[in-house]
Design an enzyme around this catalytic site. Sequence first.
Site, PDB file in Angstrom:
ATOM      1  N   GLY A  88       0.813  -1.208   0.000  1.00 54.46           N
ATOM      2  CA  GLY A  88       0.000   0.000   0.000  1.00 54.46           C
ATOM      3  C   GLY A  88       0.850   1.262   0.000  1.00 54.46           C
ATOM      4  O   GLY A  88       2.067   1.216   0.108  1.00 54.46           O
ATOM      5  N   ARG A  91       4.045   5.897   1.715  1.00 58.86           N
ATOM      6  CA  ARG A  91       4.607   7.256   1.729  1.00 58.86           C
ATOM      7  C   ARG A  91       4.072   8.059   0.553  1.00 58.86           C
ATOM      8  O   ARG A  91       4.749   8.934   0.024  1.00 58.86           O
ATOM      9  CB  ARG A  91       6.116   7.218   1.680  1.00 58.86           C
ATOM     10  CG  ARG A  91       6.678   6.442   0.513  1.00 58.86           C
ATOM     11  CD  ARG A  91       8.089   6.864   0.278  1.00 58.86           C
ATOM     12  NE  ARG A  91       8.706   6.013  -0.719  1.00 58.86           N
ATOM     13  CZ  ARG A  91       9.907   6.218  -1.204  1.00 58.86           C
ATOM     14  NH1 ARG A  91      10.601   7.254  -0.794  1.00 58.86           N
ATOM     15  NH2 ARG A  91      10.409   5.421  -2.099  1.00 58.86           N
ATOM     16  N   ASP A 123       9.147   5.903   7.498  1.00 51.03           N
ATOM     17  CA  ASP A 123       8.832   7.248   7.990  1.00 51.03           C
ATOM     18  C   ASP A 123       7.879   8.016   7.075  1.00 51.03           C
ATOM     19  O   ASP A 123       7.500   9.139   7.363  1.00 51.03           O
ATOM     20  CB  ASP A 123      10.131   8.049   8.200  1.00 51.03           C
ATOM     21  CG  ASP A 123      10.913   8.225   6.896  1.00 51.03           C
ATOM     22  OD1 ASP A 123      10.447   7.746   5.836  1.00 51.03           O
ATOM     23  OD2 ASP A 123      12.003   8.828   6.944  1.00 51.03           O
ATOM     24  N   ARG A 181      -2.236  -1.260 -10.098  1.00 50.91           N
ATOM     25  CA  ARG A 181      -1.063  -2.121 -10.242  1.00 50.91           C
ATOM     26  C   ARG A 181      -1.513  -3.569 -10.214  1.00 50.91           C
ATOM     27  O   ARG A 181      -2.605  -3.871  -9.708  1.00 50.91           O
ATOM     28  CB  ARG A 181      -0.115  -1.924  -9.043  1.00 50.91           C
ATOM     29  CG  ARG A 181       0.213  -0.491  -8.720  1.00 50.91           C
ATOM     30  CD  ARG A 181       0.465  -0.345  -7.218  1.00 50.91           C
ATOM     31  NE  ARG A 181       0.548   1.071  -6.845  1.00 50.91           N
ATOM     32  CZ  ARG A 181       1.687   1.725  -6.678  1.00 50.91           C
ATOM     33  NH1 ARG A 181       2.823   1.105  -6.787  1.00 50.91           N
ATOM     34  NH2 ARG A 181       1.679   3.004  -6.370  1.00 50.91           N
ATOM     35  N   ASP A 250       3.966  -4.905  -7.516  1.00 52.98           N
ATOM     36  CA  ASP A 250       3.390  -3.619  -7.096  1.00 52.98           C
ATOM     37  C   ASP A 250       3.940  -2.466  -7.925  1.00 52.98           C
ATOM     38  O   ASP A 250       3.451  -1.341  -7.823  1.00 52.98           O
ATOM     39  CB  ASP A 250       3.639  -3.364  -5.600  1.00 52.98           C
ATOM     40  CG  ASP A 250       5.110  -3.502  -5.226  1.00 52.98           C
ATOM     41  OD1 ASP A 250       5.692  -4.554  -5.495  1.00 52.98           O
ATOM     42  OD2 ASP A 250       5.673  -2.531  -4.684  1.00 52.98           O
ATOM     43  N   ASN A 251       4.936  -2.733  -8.753  1.00 54.68           N
ATOM     44  CA  ASN A 251       5.477  -1.696  -9.622  1.00 54.68           C
ATOM     45  C   ASN A 251       5.100  -1.922 -11.085  1.00 54.68           C
ATOM     46  O   ASN A 251       5.716  -1.340 -11.975  1.00 54.68           O
ATOM     47  CB  ASN A 251       6.997  -1.623  -9.460  1.00 54.68           C
ATOM     48  CG  ASN A 251       7.397  -1.125  -8.077  1.00 54.68           C
ATOM     49  OD1 ASN A 251       6.630  -0.408  -7.426  1.00 54.68           O
ATOM     50  ND2 ASN A 251       8.570  -1.497  -7.624  1.00 54.68           N
TER      51      ASN A 251
HETATM   52  P1  AMP Z   1       8.776   0.976  -3.414  1.00 52.60           P
HETATM   53  O1  AMP Z   1      10.106   0.372  -3.103  1.00 52.60           O
HETATM   54  O2  AMP Z   1       8.817   2.472  -3.512  1.00 52.60           O
HETATM   55  O3  AMP Z   1       8.102   0.343  -4.573  1.00 52.60           O
HETATM   56  O4  AMP Z   1       7.873   0.701  -2.133  1.00 52.60           O
HETATM   57  C1  AMP Z   1       7.524  -0.570  -1.667  1.00 52.60           C
HETATM   58  C2  AMP Z   1       6.638  -0.429  -0.459  1.00 52.60           C
HETATM   59  O5  AMP Z   1       7.353   0.178   0.624  1.00 52.60           O
HETATM   60  C3  AMP Z   1       5.408   0.437  -0.663  1.00 52.60           C
HETATM   61  O6  AMP Z   1       4.356  -0.105   0.086  1.00 52.60           O
HETATM   62  C4  AMP Z   1       5.843   1.770  -0.119  1.00 52.60           C
HETATM   63  O7  AMP Z   1       4.751   2.563   0.273  1.00 52.60           O
HETATM   64  C5  AMP Z   1       6.679   1.345   1.073  1.00 52.60           C
HETATM   65  N1  AMP Z   1       7.666   2.379   1.432  1.00 52.60           N
HETATM   66  C6  AMP Z   1       8.777   2.698   0.760  1.00 52.60           C
HETATM   67  N2  AMP Z   1       9.443   3.693   1.376  1.00 52.60           N
HETATM   68  C7  AMP Z   1       8.735   4.019   2.474  1.00 52.60           C
HETATM   69  C8  AMP Z   1       8.899   4.963   3.533  1.00 52.60           C
HETATM   70  N3  AMP Z   1       9.946   5.805   3.595  1.00 52.60           N
HETATM   71  N4  AMP Z   1       7.947   5.006   4.492  1.00 52.60           N
HETATM   72  C9  AMP Z   1       6.897   4.183   4.460  1.00 52.60           C
HETATM   73  N5  AMP Z   1       6.685   3.270   3.502  1.00 52.60           N
HETATM   74  C10 AMP Z   1       7.590   3.173   2.514  1.00 52.60           C
HETATM   75 MG    MG Z   2       6.591   0.917  -5.679  1.00 52.07          MG
END
Ligand code: AMP
Ligand code: MG
Length: 499
Positions: A88, A91, A123, A181, A250-251
């Site tokens: 989900g 951020r 965070d 997604r 998810d991407n």
């Molecule tokens: P991503 O690597 O950007 O595709 O993110 C994968 C998952 O990690 C998603 O659910 C993001 O919302 C969560 N996520 C990534 N970075 C953060 C962060 N700094 N704080 C909270 N959730 C994060």
């Molecule tokens: Mg992502």
Amino acid sequence: MPAFFQFDNTYVRDLPGCAVPWPPATVPAPNLLHFNRDLASELGLNPDLLDGPDGAAIFAGNQVPEGAEPVAQAYAGHQFGGFSPQLGDGRALLLGEVVDRLGRRRDLMLKGSGRTPFSRRGDGKAALGPMLREALLGEAMYALGLPTTRALAVVATGETVHRERPLPGAVLTRVAASHLRVGTFEYFRARRDTDRVRQLADYAIARHDPDLTGTEDPYLGVLRRVAQRQATLVAGWMNVGFIHGVLNTDNVALSGETLDYGPCAFLEAYDPDAVFSSIDHGGRYAYRNQPAVTRWNLARLAETLLPLIAGEDTEAAASRAVEQATKVIDTFPTWYEAALLSGQRAKLGLQGEAASDRALVEDWLTLLQEHRVDFTLGWRRLANAADGNEGALRALFTDPQAPGAWLARWRSRADSEGGAVADWSARAVRLRQVNPAVIPRNHRVEEALTAASDHGDLRPFQRLLAAVQRPYDEMAERAMYLEPAPATVTACYRTFCGT
Ligand code: AMP
Ligand code: MG
């Protein structure tokens, strides 16, 4: 206060229970570092109203504009092959949707806007470097003619975020055809919530494939469309040497846009096994694996759609659905190969099709690999060769004689379509329109992000952005963007997720 946006928020309206209303965090000192005025105009916004303090406040999350209904979207995902039932927007927040000048519905999303119910231990924040990287890479991808999300704005927050070291914080505003997604479908499938999977599928059809509405088998149809869009997208990546780096489900966007510029990178010396991501130990998302892993991701989407494709809850219907969905997944490589080869023909300056073209391309790629030729320059200098100057191309090879036999084959294949001098100059022009001179070279990207993040100097970012926005222009003053990094630099280059 004027209305900045004409929001029309179908996701929250039509899909109750698929997202959680949530406000963005307030940040201390918003500073609008990057604002894409052209994109703002395309979206039907007034760039003059937003390119200043109001824009800074809105794109930082400090001011929720009229009509916005910020929500955190629920999704799951297979990450490096393992299933996480709850990811989900940890951020990010979907602000709302606008209909652009061409009538296309576009999502506006804040990324780095604070903790949400999906944040787990994170965070909810983002660092400036990775947000500028997403802005830069998205514009490069767009200029290269590939489907992609784009950044409307990047705002520095005045906060420090803590990663391996303290870094300046930022919020990015992402524009996407949608944020549906594969993982969105997996979230509800994992909860056996077939009604929500159906609502999502109906929504996806209405938004991306409205012509499937009312057809005999819309759910099988949407799977086919998504697979075809992914085939085109991944073939496009392969033909520009792009490595996404984190092709988790998810991407993977149903729209067929490139989503999430985390640990991505461009190839330099051609090496199909190239991996740059620091967390991709097994090379799952290596350059050459992208089509296979995309097929795998599509199979995960297919699984979520099976109950809908089956229609009724009988064993016979279920096994027929599996058969039909499998057929789509099994056809993906054919769509992909066709898209790849048609792109490669264009990159060779060919207009027709010959049975020998595939071998011609494969032998070319083998040559590039054996001689560690820069992928981008190798293709680009075919245009010089078409103009009669083979020297520039041959100089890229460890042995300048090496490409001789292949060049002769290429010439005679091209001559079969018209071998007159005029045809060759027209071919050179075409070659320069499809083979970019400027890509966001990894070392230039790092330089630009370091200058911005460590020294508050945005100029290298702005210059590089201007360069990648015109990828086909090769001019002397752009020379620094044309050249590869020294091989020793590329050998050590690692990318990070930037979370
Ligand atoms: P991503 O690597 O950007 O595709 O993110 C994968 C998952 O990690 C998603 O659910 C993001 O919302 C969560 N996520 C990534 N970075 C953060 C962060 N700094 N704080 C909270 N959730 C994060
Ligand atoms: Mg992502």
